[in-house]
Design a protein around this motif. Structure first.
Motif, PDB file in Angstrom:
ATOM      1  N   THR A  53       0.832  -1.197   0.000  1.00 59.49           N
ATOM      2  CA  THR A  53       0.000   0.000   0.000  1.00 59.49           C
ATOM      3  C   THR A  53       0.870   1.251   0.000  1.00 59.49           C
ATOM      4  O   THR A  53       2.050   1.205   0.387  1.00 59.49           O
ATOM      5  N   SER A  55      -0.317   3.652   1.776  1.00 58.64           N
ATOM      6  CA  SER A  55      -1.024   4.272   2.897  1.00 58.64           C
ATOM      7  C   SER A  55      -0.181   4.260   4.162  1.00 58.64           C
ATOM      8  O   SER A  55       0.066   3.186   4.735  1.00 58.64           O
ATOM      9  N   GLN A 102      -7.547   8.545  10.953  1.00 55.72           N
ATOM     10  CA  GLN A 102      -7.250   8.274   9.540  1.00 55.72           C
ATOM     11  C   GLN A 102      -8.542   8.423   8.764  1.00 55.72           C
ATOM     12  O   GLN A 102      -9.562   8.841   9.313  1.00 55.72           O
ATOM     13  N   PHE A 127     -15.113   2.258  -2.591  1.00 53.05           N
ATOM     14  CA  PHE A 127     -13.885   1.898  -1.895  1.00 53.05           C
ATOM     15  C   PHE A 127     -14.292   1.094  -0.662  1.00 53.05           C
ATOM     16  O   PHE A 127     -15.326   1.362  -0.053  1.00 53.05           O
ATOM     17  N   ASN A 189      -9.373   4.637  -6.567  1.00 50.05           N
ATOM     18  CA  ASN A 189      -8.444   3.580  -6.186  1.00 50.05           C
ATOM     19  C   ASN A 189      -8.775   2.255  -6.881  1.00 50.05           C
ATOM     20  O   ASN A 189      -7.937   1.664  -7.572  1.00 50.05           O
ATOM     21  N   ASP A 218     -13.971  12.194  -1.700  1.00 48.31           N
ATOM     22  CA  ASP A 218     -12.924  11.438  -1.021  1.00 48.31           C
ATOM     23  C   ASP A 218     -11.616  12.012  -1.557  1.00 48.31           C
ATOM     24  O   ASP A 218     -11.191  11.696  -2.666  1.00 48.31           O
ATOM     25  N   THR A 220      -8.579  11.695  -0.618  1.00 50.95           N
ATOM     26  CA  THR A 220      -7.375  10.959  -0.231  1.00 50.95           C
ATOM     27  C   THR A 220      -6.194  11.147  -1.195  1.00 50.95           C
ATOM     28  O   THR A 220      -5.069  11.359  -0.771  1.00 50.95           O
ATOM     29  N   ARG A 221      -6.487  11.070  -2.503  1.00 54.91           N
ATOM     30  CA  ARG A 221      -5.414  11.267  -3.500  1.00 54.91           C
ATOM     31  C   ARG A 221      -5.800  12.376  -4.465  1.00 54.91           C
ATOM     32  O   ARG A 221      -5.493  12.325  -5.655  1.00 54.91           O
ATOM     33  N   MET A 383      -0.937  -6.457  -3.362  1.00 48.17           N
ATOM     34  CA  MET A 383      -2.245  -6.632  -2.728  1.00 48.17           C
ATOM     35  C   MET A 383      -3.298  -7.050  -3.736  1.00 48.17           C
ATOM     36  O   MET A 383      -3.310  -6.559  -4.862  1.00 48.17           O
TER      37      MET A 383
HETATM   38  N1  F0G Z   1     -10.489   6.303   0.617  1.00 42.14           N
HETATM   39  C1  F0G Z   1      -9.581   5.818  -0.244  1.00 42.14           C
HETATM   40  C2  F0G Z   1      -9.699   6.166  -1.692  1.00 42.14           C
HETATM   41  C3  F0G Z   1      -8.545   4.999   0.230  1.00 42.14           C
HETATM   42  O1  F0G Z   1      -7.649   4.526  -0.635  1.00 42.14           O
HETATM   43  C4  F0G Z   1      -8.471   4.706   1.605  1.00 42.14           C
HETATM   44  C5  F0G Z   1      -7.436   3.825   2.122  1.00 42.14           C
HETATM   45  C6  F0G Z   1      -9.433   5.239   2.468  1.00 42.14           C
HETATM   46  C7  F0G Z   1     -10.425   6.039   1.930  1.00 42.14           C
HETATM   47  C8  F0G Z   1      -9.443   4.945   3.936  1.00 42.14           C
HETATM   48  O2  F0G Z   1      -8.440   5.626   4.565  1.00 42.14           O
HETATM   49  O3  F0G Z   1      -6.940   3.830   5.441  1.00 42.14           O
HETATM   50  O4  F0G Z   1      -6.796   6.176   6.265  1.00 42.14           O
HETATM   51  O5  F0G Z   1      -8.722   4.767   6.892  1.00 42.14           O
HETATM   52  N2  F0G Z   1      -6.746   3.080   1.385  1.00 42.14           N
HETATM   53  C9  F0G Z   1      -5.651   2.226   1.783  1.00 42.14           C
HETATM   54  C10 F0G Z   1      -5.156   1.489   0.581  1.00 42.14           C
HETATM   55  C11 F0G Z   1      -5.923   1.370   2.953  1.00 42.14           C
HETATM   56  O6  F0G Z   1      -4.253   0.658   0.757  1.00 42.14           O
HETATM   57  O7  F0G Z   1      -5.596   1.759  -0.535  1.00 42.14           O
HETATM   58  P1  F0G Z   1      -7.680   5.058   5.874  1.00 42.14           P
END
Ligand code: F0G
Length: 461
Positions: A53, A55, A102, A127, A189, A218, A220-221, A383
């Motif tokens: 990951t 992450s 997180q 996700f 993702n 979301d 995250t990225r 993974m």
């Molecule tokens: N949203 C996305 C798009 C993610 O990729 C992840 C986590 C989360 C939410 C949740 O965040 O782990 O901080 O609680 N993705 C990791 C992965 C676990 O390996 O893709 P988190």
């Protein structure tokens, strides 16, 4: 060598190193069998190059480490909270901030606040944790991503886009009052790290506003997504990543965030919102699940590192090297005619396990099998992102059978070198050459929630 071409390189040099341990094949045979052929259950000491990951696996900069030293570890009102709040407002543009330990901490809170039993949440592909929190709050997730996203060979540059017709027909079918929000991920993702275009986001916003439905990002990225927008969407070619990020967020009502990705830290996340009433409820709820609203399960130093990570993540030099590394591996695999998801994604290269191991049917877990095989070959950890990750339909109990059956090679930021990348490509090629001998797996233990983390398998003999 093409001497006219100018290569790019990482915009940093390395000051501290962490030794890697090589293992023998005999050791790996024991390790993977003791782990039930699930790479999540391997001990990291048995792993050589860890691509499980991106992450929380990033290398922090000297500036972030310096920030750790000025952690204000007060229970309430930590200075670092205010620094983070200021930076989230500045770069993401939302008014209110709730830190969480997180991403899933933020998903839990917002799902509990906005979702009623019997609701529907449309999104550009699920996700794992996001969908589960929506379901635990009583909603049904509906995938409204464009069909191209489910085809690993389709070259659409924005495979993360929402299919507006699918969204519109869901609204007409169940009624807008049953849709608390649209869940938009940037990048996507599970589709292979594919971006969403701003032009699409604008249309999503329009349709949502017309029906009084909220849009939650979301994020995250989202900065990786901003980079793809810059290089692929003509209108944005002269804009900075910071400007693009702000514009993306402006079409949404708030975001959940896992800082463990874009923001170059090892732990941390947040929920950011524009609506004061929802914020007030979230601020009240965070004290139940995470901690006081000025730390949300984080140490002061973690918030400081995340805040400084925002400044670094919007740097174009950083992002060019980050995504450049992923593309380097992807392009080498394409040259070797190894089947991967295209276009190459932002955070990972995804091997297409259905095409890699066409002799296995999906219930023999091709992606799980391939991830285990790659570990056996070279100690590289990847993974599964296929049928195991997809889980079961919450009403019927049937396995979801996702079109995409993938192995994700995920790149931690600023951690591995180009030489590691070459070893990776060589190892995959080795497995590819003897792919016909690879047999599938059967599942012998299945946990109730997010089964991919802890499920166990045995080889089919
Ligand atoms: N949203 C996305 C798009 C993610 O990729 C992840 C986590 C989360 C939410 C949740 O965040 O782990 O901080 O609680 N993705 C990791 C992965 C676990 O390996 O893709 P988190």
């Amino acid at each position: 060598m093409d001497l006219k071409k100018r290569s790019w390189a990482e915009p940093f040099k390395i000051k501290m190193v962490e030794p890697l341990r090589m293992t023998s094949r005999e050791e790996r045979v024991i390790a993977i069998s003791e782990s039930g052929y699930n790479t999540f259950l391997l001990k990291s000491k048995d792993v050589y190059i860890d691509l499980l990951t991106d992450s929380g696996t990033n290398a922090m900069s000297q500036d972030q480490w310096a920030g750790m030293m000025i952690g204000d570890e007060s229970y309430a009102g930590s200075e670092n909270f205010y620094n983070l709040e200021k930076n989230v407002q500045k770069f993401y543009g939302y008014k209110y901030l709730i830190p969480t330990h997180q991403g899933r901490g933020a998903e839990n809170i917002i799902s509990k606040i906005l979702i009623k039993n019997g609701d529907y949440v449309p999104g550009n592909m699920y996700f794992t944790t996001t969908r589960l929190h929506q379901e635990l709050s009583g909603a049904t997730f509906v995938d409204v991503i464009i069909d191209d996203a489910h085809d690993s060979q389709n070259l659409n540059p924005f495979k993360g886009n929402v299919d507006l017709k699918k969204l519109d027909s869901l609204i007409n079918k169940v009624g807008a009052e049953k849709i608390p929000y649209i869940s938009v991920a940037a990048t996507v993702n599970m589709a292979g790290g594919q971006p969403i275009a701003i032009s699409n986001l604008r249309e999503v916003r329009k349709l949502a506003s017309k029906n009084k439905i909220k849009v939650l990002l979301d994020a995250t990225r989202a900065i990786e997504n901003a980079y793809f927008i810059k290089i692929r969407e003509e209108e944005f070619k002269n804009k900075s990543l910071a400007e693009i990020l702000k514009e993306m967020c402006s079409y949404t009502d708030g975001c959940t965030m896992s800082g463990k990705k874009d923001l170059l830290v090892n732990i941390g996340g947040f929920l950011a919102l524009n609506d004061f009433e929802i914020f007030e409820e979230a601020r009240n709820m965070v004290v139940i699940y995470e901690g006081l609203h000025t730390y949300g399960g984080l140490a002061g130093r973690d918030m400081e590192a995340m805040s400084r990570g925002i400044d670094e993540a919007v740097s174009e030099d950083h992002m060019k090297a980050r995504i450049g590394q992923v593309e380097y591996v992807g392009n080498k695999l394409i040259e070797l005619e190894i089947p991967i998801v295209q276009p190459i994604g932002g955070h990972a290269v995804f091997l297409d396990a259905k095409k890699f191991l066409p002799h296995l049917n999906q219930l023999q877990f091709p992606a799980q099998t391939l991830a285990a095989e790659l570990y056996l070959e070279s100690g590289i950890r990847a993974m599964e992102r296929g049928i195991v990750s997809a889980g079961r339909n919450k009403d019927t109990g049937e396995n979801f059978l996702p079109k995409l059956e993938l192995v994700r090679l995920t790149f931690p930021r600023r951690v591995y070198t180009q030489a590691h990348c070459d070893v990776l490509v060589e190892s995959i090629y080795e497995v590819y050459q003897r792919r016909n001998e690879v047999k599938g797996l059967k599942m012998v233990y299945e946990p109730k929630y997010l089964r991919f983390f802890q499920a166990r398998f045995e080889p089919i003999l």
